[in-house]
Structures are given as structure tokens and as C-alpha cells.
Design a protein around this motif. Sequence first.
Motif, PDB file in Angstrom:
ATOM      1  N   GLY A  45       0.797  -1.214   0.000  1.00  0.00           N
ATOM      2  CA  GLY A  45       0.000   0.000   0.000  1.00  0.00           C
ATOM      3  C   GLY A  45       0.831   1.265   0.000  1.00  0.00           C
ATOM      4  O   GLY A  45       2.019   1.262   0.353  1.00  0.00           O
ATOM      5  N   MET A  46       0.187   2.368  -0.408  1.00  0.00           N
ATOM      6  CA  MET A  46       0.855   3.658  -0.365  1.00  0.00           C
ATOM      7  C   MET A  46       1.154   4.066   1.071  1.00  0.00           C
ATOM      8  O   MET A  46       2.037   4.880   1.319  1.00  0.00           O
ATOM      9  CB  MET A  46      -0.018   4.727  -1.038  1.00  0.00           C
ATOM     10  CG  MET A  46      -0.413   4.404  -2.481  1.00  0.00           C
ATOM     11  SD  MET A  46       1.011   4.189  -3.580  1.00  0.00           S
ATOM     12  CE  MET A  46       1.590   5.876  -3.708  1.00  0.00           C
ATOM     13  N   GLU A  47       0.426   3.470   2.023  1.00  0.00           N
ATOM     14  CA  GLU A  47       0.670   3.768   3.440  1.00  0.00           C
ATOM     15  C   GLU A  47       1.885   3.024   3.987  1.00  0.00           C
ATOM     16  O   GLU A  47       2.298   3.270   5.119  1.00  0.00           O
ATOM     17  CB  GLU A  47      -0.566   3.381   4.267  1.00  0.00           C
ATOM     18  CG  GLU A  47      -1.853   4.069   3.852  1.00  0.00           C
ATOM     19  CD  GLU A  47      -2.578   3.348   2.723  1.00  0.00           C
ATOM     20  OE1 GLU A  47      -3.739   3.681   2.473  1.00  0.00           O
ATOM     21  OE2 GLU A  47      -1.988   2.445   2.113  1.00  0.00           O
ATOM     22  N   ARG A  48       2.420   2.088   3.185  1.00  0.00           N
ATOM     23  CA  ARG A  48       3.567   1.254   3.571  1.00  0.00           C
ATOM     24  C   ARG A  48       3.279   0.472   4.860  1.00  0.00           C
ATOM     25  O   ARG A  48       4.042   0.478   5.818  1.00  0.00           O
ATOM     26  CB  ARG A  48       4.828   2.098   3.742  1.00  0.00           C
ATOM     27  CG  ARG A  48       5.307   2.707   2.426  1.00  0.00           C
ATOM     28  CD  ARG A  48       6.564   3.517   2.576  1.00  0.00           C
ATOM     29  NE  ARG A  48       6.970   4.084   1.281  1.00  0.00           N
ATOM     30  CZ  ARG A  48       7.993   4.925   1.115  1.00  0.00           C
ATOM     31  NH1 ARG A  48       8.726   5.290   2.167  1.00  0.00           N
ATOM     32  NH2 ARG A  48       8.277   5.390  -0.081  1.00  0.00           N
ATOM     33  N   LYS A  49       2.159  -0.204   4.839  1.00  0.00           N
ATOM     34  CA  LYS A  49       1.813  -1.085   5.952  1.00  0.00           C
ATOM     35  C   LYS A  49       2.652  -2.351   5.861  1.00  0.00           C
ATOM     36  O   LYS A  49       3.161  -2.709   4.794  1.00  0.00           O
ATOM     37  CB  LYS A  49       0.327  -1.422   5.925  1.00  0.00           C
ATOM     38  CG  LYS A  49      -0.557  -0.242   6.259  1.00  0.00           C
ATOM     39  CD  LYS A  49      -1.991  -0.693   6.483  1.00  0.00           C
ATOM     40  CE  LYS A  49      -2.851   0.473   6.962  1.00  0.00           C
ATOM     41  NZ  LYS A  49      -4.234   0.042   7.284  1.00  0.00           N
ATOM     42  N   VAL A  50       2.791  -3.035   6.998  1.00  0.00           N
ATOM     43  CA  VAL A  50       3.649  -4.218   7.086  1.00  0.00           C
ATOM     44  C   VAL A  50       2.814  -5.423   7.483  1.00  0.00           C
ATOM     45  O   VAL A  50       1.987  -5.349   8.398  1.00  0.00           O
ATOM     46  CB  VAL A  50       4.786  -3.999   8.097  1.00  0.00           C
ATOM     47  CG1 VAL A  50       5.608  -5.272   8.274  1.00  0.00           C
ATOM     48  CG2 VAL A  50       5.678  -2.843   7.640  1.00  0.00           C
ATOM     49  N   TYR A  51       3.032  -6.512   6.779  1.00  0.00           N
ATOM     50  CA  TYR A  51       2.436  -7.802   7.141  1.00  0.00           C
ATOM     51  C   TYR A  51       3.586  -8.756   7.428  1.00  0.00           C
ATOM     52  O   TYR A  51       4.355  -9.122   6.533  1.00  0.00           O
ATOM     53  CB  TYR A  51       1.574  -8.333   5.994  1.00  0.00           C
ATOM     54  CG  TYR A  51       0.999  -9.703   6.225  1.00  0.00           C
ATOM     55  CD1 TYR A  51       0.075  -9.933   7.242  1.00  0.00           C
ATOM     56  CD2 TYR A  51       1.372 -10.781   5.419  1.00  0.00           C
ATOM     57  CE1 TYR A  51      -0.470 -11.182   7.451  1.00  0.00           C
ATOM     58  CE2 TYR A  51       0.830 -12.046   5.619  1.00  0.00           C
ATOM     59  CZ  TYR A  51      -0.087 -12.241   6.636  1.00  0.00           C
ATOM     60  OH  TYR A  51      -0.610 -13.483   6.841  1.00  0.00           O
ATOM     61  N   ALA A  52       3.731  -9.140   8.712  1.00  0.00           N
ATOM     62  CA  ALA A  52       4.880  -9.954   9.126  1.00  0.00           C
ATOM     63  C   ALA A  52       4.430 -11.033  10.099  1.00  0.00           C
ATOM     64  O   ALA A  52       4.699 -10.963  11.306  1.00  0.00           O
ATOM     65  CB  ALA A  52       5.946  -9.064   9.775  1.00  0.00           C
ATOM     66  N   PRO A  53       3.728 -12.057   9.591  1.00  0.00           N
ATOM     67  CA  PRO A  53       3.221 -13.091  10.511  1.00  0.00           C
ATOM     68  C   PRO A  53       4.317 -13.950  11.139  1.00  0.00           C
ATOM     69  O   PRO A  53       4.099 -14.543  12.198  1.00  0.00           O
ATOM     70  CB  PRO A  53       2.305 -13.929   9.605  1.00  0.00           C
ATOM     71  CG  PRO A  53       2.869 -13.746   8.226  1.00  0.00           C
ATOM     72  CD  PRO A  53       3.375 -12.340   8.180  1.00  0.00           C
ATOM     73  N   ASP A  54       5.522 -14.025  10.515  1.00  0.00           N
ATOM     74  CA  ASP A  54       6.584 -14.897  11.021  1.00  0.00           C
ATOM     75  C   ASP A  54       7.774 -14.115  11.553  1.00  0.00           C
ATOM     76  O   ASP A  54       8.865 -14.680  11.721  1.00  0.00           O
ATOM     77  CB  ASP A  54       7.061 -15.836   9.894  1.00  0.00           C
ATOM     78  CG  ASP A  54       5.930 -16.712   9.371  1.00  0.00           C
ATOM     79  OD1 ASP A  54       5.091 -17.138  10.183  1.00  0.00           O
ATOM     80  OD2 ASP A  54       5.878 -16.942   8.142  1.00  0.00           O
ATOM     81  N   PHE A  55       7.573 -12.839  11.832  1.00  0.00           N
ATOM     82  CA  PHE A  55       8.702 -12.053  12.339  1.00  0.00           C
ATOM     83  C   PHE A  55       8.987 -12.426  13.789  1.00  0.00           C
ATOM     84  O   PHE A  55       8.070 -12.750  14.548  1.00  0.00           O
ATOM     85  CB  PHE A  55       8.380 -10.555  12.233  1.00  0.00           C
ATOM     86  CG  PHE A  55       9.600  -9.681  12.293  1.00  0.00           C
ATOM     87  CD1 PHE A  55      10.379  -9.482  11.165  1.00  0.00           C
ATOM     88  CD2 PHE A  55       9.982  -9.072  13.480  1.00  0.00           C
ATOM     89  CE1 PHE A  55      11.504  -8.673  11.207  1.00  0.00           C
ATOM     90  CE2 PHE A  55      11.103  -8.270  13.538  1.00  0.00           C
ATOM     91  CZ  PHE A  55      11.872  -8.076  12.399  1.00  0.00           C
TER      92      PHE A  55
END
Length: 336
Positions: free
Chosen positions: A315-325
Motif C-alpha cells: 500500500g501507499m501507506e507502507r503497511k507491514v504484514y509480518a506473521p513470522d517475524f
Amino acid sequence: MEVALIPPPPPMQPQTVYPQPMQFKDIDNLDQAVCKQAMIDYAAESCCLDSNAAKEMTITRNNGLTAYHYILETFTESRKTECKRKPHHGGSVDGSENGSAPSPWDVLCNADKIFHNHTKKMKIPHTEYIRPCNNCIGRGYIQCPECHGNGQKDCSCSKWQRNRESEMLLGSNVNHACPWCKDTGFLKCNKCSSSGRAICTECNGCRNMKTYTELTVKFINHVRDYIFQRSDMPDQLVKNVSGKVVFEQDLDQVFPITTHPIKEINNNSKRIINEHKHAFPYERIKRQRQRLLAVPVTEVHFTWKDTRSRYWIYGMERKVYAPDFPQKCCSCCAIL
């Protein structure tokens, strides 16, 4: 009240219009510095993620996987009629003597704002007529519902009567008169002031009712969309963020996208547009708008200590999806 949903008349054959050439804009990918900073900011906002891992990790690869969000909006209107009645207080009447009533779809009614849901109501011209009120048969009043037209009601004073009879049997001459009805057995009706009549609730005492046909015009914006993306990230995430508009078309009837290099986008644009053509038989299509949004998705591979994993920035908002971080131990993450 009888309600009728009126289908629109058959549309006029449009003039042959050829689609304009479709051009699509490119979208830039993120570099490693931006990818790392996005993860650092995301970890700082979360009590569960290890912020040290975000700072110390080494990015081994970042791939730009642009996702696409296709949106079709079809703005329609539907019309229905309903017979309405209201008390006639006098004045002019717009009836058939003033001309023939127009058909529901011939009544002029413009949308207040295109591509927004809203409803407008209006009276169809030349449909008014006057009739005596059915509820009171044109008298303006009805029988009082409290006293049933008697002007008085029975008093519930039987216990005073029993008390007085008991006193008389015991030889007492004390007179226990009912404090409400004074032993008459009846009370005046306060609702009708003992007249036995009440103002008609239908005509409010006007005796006549004005009947007319009311037109309800409902403007509806139907929205269908399609997500194309090649990463392992859930499609719903792409749907909930903003992107860059790479193609937009606003016409009475839009043309399917046919020249995009990704065939799935072309096929689904054609499919959705064809579905909307026949999806609303009782509505008239007034305008269509289609947009293709390029949503930046970057898949980031990283290492930290013995951990090898990946996360996504979207997204332009630079959201993060990190389920395995990597996570740190904290009370809010404890599994009960």
C-alpha cells in the motif's frame, strides 16, 4: 398502501463509440533502506515484535510484486410508486383536469451527487383527488374510544358500595359516599369532555382526504472489484489500502480493459462489466466508472541470528504484514 416497482423503459440504442487507447502507468518499487525502516517503525508500534531484530536484521532480497485492485462502479436509479393520503385542509388540487399524469420514468429527477447512494421522493403531477375520509365517513369525528360514545364511563366504586352496606347492617348511619362519582356509578369522560365524540385520527377533523401518487427514486452505486496479486499475502490486505491510479474511465457505459499486459485483469474487467449489464433489471444505468489501482507490494527476505524469514510491505501507506517475524516474550502474547 399499494407499492409498485416500475421497471425502466428499454434503453435507446447508443451511437457507435470506439474506446480510446488505454495506457497504464508504472509504479516504483522500494529500496532496501526503505524496507528496513518500515519494519523498524512497525516493530516499534507493536509490543509483541522484537524491535532489536528489526534493527539488526540483514535484508538479503526484496522483490517488488505490484498488486492490482480493479474497481467497477455502476450508478443506477430505480423508481417505485405508492398511493398516499393526507388530510385536505383546503386549497388547490392538482388533478387530471390539469392534464394527464406522466409515467414514473418521465418525471424529471436528477441525482444530487453521482456515485453516491441517496433517495428522493416527490408527488407525481396531476394525480391528486379528494375523497371523504373512510375512517369517519366524512364526518370529521369518530366515536370516543374511551367511553364508546356514551360521554361517561362506569365508576369502579363497588367496594364503597359494599362498605356502606356493611355499615347499614351493623346499624351505623355513617354515609361512605364514593369520592369520585358521589355514588352515581358514572364518571365524566375526560377524553371527549363528555361529548361522546373524538376528532378523527385519520383526517384530523378535515372530513376529506387528499389522495395522490408518490414517486420514490432511489439512486444506488453498485461496486464490484477484483484483486490480482502474486504474493502469498492475503488478498484482503490489498483491498484495504490505497494505491496509485494507473487507469481510470468514466462514461455512460465503460469499455472492458483489453490491452493490459496481464490477461487476468483484462478477463475479469470484461466479466464484471458484463455481469453489471444484466444484474439490475428494475434499475436504469446512469453512469459507470472503472479504476485500476496499482498497489505496491514488496516481499522482503531477511536473516537475523538463526532466523530466515520474510515480510511484506504493501500500500501507499507502507503497511507491514509480518506473521513470522521474531517476537519477544510479553504478557499480552501469552496463551492462556
